[in-house]
Design an enzyme around this catalytic site. Structure first.
Site, PDB file in Angstrom:
ATOM      1  N   ASP A  23      -9.919 -38.992  22.472  1.00 10.39           N
ATOM      2  CA  ASP A  23      -8.845 -39.958  22.728  1.00 10.39           C
ATOM      3  C   ASP A  23      -7.588 -39.585  21.939  1.00 10.39           C
ATOM      4  OD1 ASP A  23      -7.680 -42.183  23.837  1.00 10.39           O
ATOM      5  OD2 ASP A  23      -8.516 -43.590  22.383  1.00 10.39           O
ATOM      6  N   GLY A  24      -6.444 -39.868  22.537  1.00 10.05           N
ATOM      7  CA  GLY A  24      -5.178 -39.705  21.818  1.00 10.05           C
ATOM      8  C   GLY A  24      -4.257 -38.646  22.369  1.00 10.05           C
ATOM      9  N   ARG A  36       2.445 -37.057  29.165  1.00  7.03           N
ATOM     10  CA  ARG A  36       1.027 -37.153  28.826  1.00  7.03           C
ATOM     11  C   ARG A  36       0.275 -35.868  29.142  1.00  7.03           C
ATOM     12  NH1 ARG A  36      -1.223 -42.007  27.893  1.00  7.03           N
ATOM     13  NH2 ARG A  36      -3.168 -41.341  28.882  1.00  7.03           N
ATOM     14  N   GLU A  70     -12.903 -44.969  35.556  1.00  7.39           N
ATOM     15  CA  GLU A  70     -11.698 -45.792  35.478  1.00  7.39           C
ATOM     16  C   GLU A  70     -10.423 -44.948  35.454  1.00  7.39           C
ATOM     17  OE1 GLU A  70     -14.331 -46.103  33.528  1.00  7.39           O
ATOM     18  OE2 GLU A  70     -15.081 -48.163  33.760  1.00  7.39           O
ATOM     19  N   ASN A  71     -10.541 -43.692  34.992  1.00  8.86           N
ATOM     20  CA  ASN A  71      -9.351 -42.835  34.912  1.00  8.86           C
ATOM     21  C   ASN A  71      -8.762 -42.498  36.282  1.00  8.86           C
ATOM     22  OD1 ASN A  71     -10.563 -40.928  32.044  1.00  8.86           O
ATOM     23  ND2 ASN A  71      -9.292 -42.766  32.121  1.00  8.86           N
TER      24      ASN A  71
END
Length: 251
Positions: A23-24, A36, A70-71
């Site tokens: 994550d991150g 992103r 979910e992504n």
């Protein structure tokens, strides 16, 4: 790797299975004024570094949460970029997996992936299938609730077809219907970026897993941080419902 870290690492007590929620990437990119996808691209270096370090230390299974069900709801531009990055990375890194005796495996709904990515993943899994070192499990189009729903449906089908009876259903049987059926439960879960939640990842398998959270964003998470997580794991007492005295008496 810093000497101070390796000097306290007990190489006789390396977790056999480590899972990682990477994550991150987005925040890392935002901090640098980039989009992103730039963060995801730089996160690939951490995947390589952590995977090679896991192989060097003798970790038997390394499971990376790469893309959740979910992504798919993220902006199309980001999802398309991630799928292209995945395809490019598999092409580039299969040789590295071979060199390090690492075999690739995918947990998740592989059929929902774009054809190019699916074909490249299957090819890489076939190429590395005979490797005997660390097994790298990529969780792609994966979520634990998706996994549990599918396992429940399959168990119900097998009960209806008389392959099994309701009395056969226990923890061992349920585990055998999961995507991780031939993989032991993780001993250590690492989540980067400071978030402290499981995010629908390996909910069944994490029942007795030690959880480790770090503020480090994934693109900055490399070998020293990985070793630091293992060192903290080694300092914990894993009781599995027993008392400390009971554990001492078993030794």
């Amino acid at each position: 790797m810093q000497k101070s870290e390796t000097s306290v690492l007990d190489k006789s007590n390396i977790p056999s299975h480590i899972a990682v929620i990477m994550d991150g990437n987005g925040r890392w990119a935002k901090n640098k004024g980039e989009n992103r996808l730039f963060g995801h691209q730089n996160g690939v270096g951490s995947v390589r570094a952590v995977t090679e370090e896991a192989a060097r230390l003798g970790v038997k299974f390394l499971t990376l949460y790469a893309f959740s069900t979910e992504n798919w709801r993220r902006p199309k531009e980001e999802v398309d970029g991630l799928m292209q990055l995945l395809a490019y990375t598999i092409r580039q890194e299969t040789e590295t997996l071979l060199k390090n005796n690492i075999r690739l495996f995918v947990i998740g709904d592989l059929d929902s992936m774009p054809k190019e990515s699916k074909d490249l993943l299957n090819e890489s899994m076939n190429i590395t299938a005979a490797n005997t070192g660390t097994q790298l499990n990529l969780a792609l189009s994966y979520s634990s609730r998706w996994e549990m729903v599918n396992a429940t449906k399959r168990i119900a089908d097998d009960v209806l077809s008389l392959k099994i009876s309701p009395e056969d259903i226990n923890e061992t049987l349920i585990s055998s219907y999961l995507t991780t059926k031939n993989i032991p439960d993780p001993e250590l879960l690492i989540r980067t970026s400071g978030e402290k939640r499981i995010s629908n990842f390996l909910l069944w398998q994490l029942a007795y897993t030690e959880l480790y959270f770090t503020e480090t964003l994934w693109p900055d998470f490399r070998e020293p941080q990985f070793v630091e997580a293992i060192i903290e794991f080694q300092q914990r007492e894993r009781r599995f419902g027993l008392t400390s005295n009971q554990l001492q008496n078993k030794k």
